[in-house]
Enzyme design. Structure first.
Site, PDB file in Angstrom:
ATOM      1  N   ARG A  18       0.835  -1.216   0.000  1.00  0.00           N
ATOM      2  CA  ARG A  18       0.000   0.000   0.000  1.00  0.00           C
ATOM      3  C   ARG A  18       0.865   1.260   0.000  1.00  0.00           C
ATOM      4  NH1 ARG A  18      -3.616   0.405   4.668  1.00  0.00           N
ATOM      5  NH2 ARG A  18      -1.912  -0.633   5.716  1.00  0.00           N
ATOM      6  N   ASN A  37      -6.442  -2.705   2.547  1.00  0.00           N
ATOM      7  CA  ASN A  37      -6.353  -4.159   2.671  1.00  0.00           C
ATOM      8  C   ASN A  37      -7.744  -4.737   2.866  1.00  0.00           C
ATOM      9  OD1 ASN A  37      -3.536  -4.283   2.557  1.00  0.00           O
ATOM     10  ND2 ASN A  37      -3.312  -4.153   4.765  1.00  0.00           N
TER      11      ASN A  37
END
Length: 92
Positions: A18, A37
């Site tokens: 990320r 996520n």
């Protein structure tokens, strides 16, 4: 404006995916959206851009895996129509 909804599978959680994607969006520029996520081990991305070439570069970077520790096995990409974003953020 091109808007895409991506679900990324593989080794993409706990490896800086990320954060690396966030940096990729900033590096390319004109990429806005959100990344988070999922409970099933995938990472979900909403991304938009006014520049098709930059969006293609962003998608290519996601497919490659922006983190050196990640291993992307599959990216499900769909055109989408979500709210407009003015930045790129990692969501919880």
């Amino acid at each position: 404006m091109k808007k895409v909804h991506m679900i990324v599978s593989g080794k993409v959680q706990g490896v800086g995916f990320r954060y690396s994607t966030y940096n990729l969006a900033l590096e390319i520029g004109d990429i806005y959206g959100r990344i988070w996520n999922n409970d099933d081990g995938t990472v979900e991305i909403l991304a938009q851009s006014n520049d098709n070439a930059k969006m293609a570069q962003f998608i290519q970077g996601i497919r490659k895996g922006p983190s050196q520790w990640s291993k992307v096995t599959y990216v499900d990409i769909k055109m989408d129509n979500f709210e407009d974003y003015k930045d790129f953020r990692m969501a919880n």
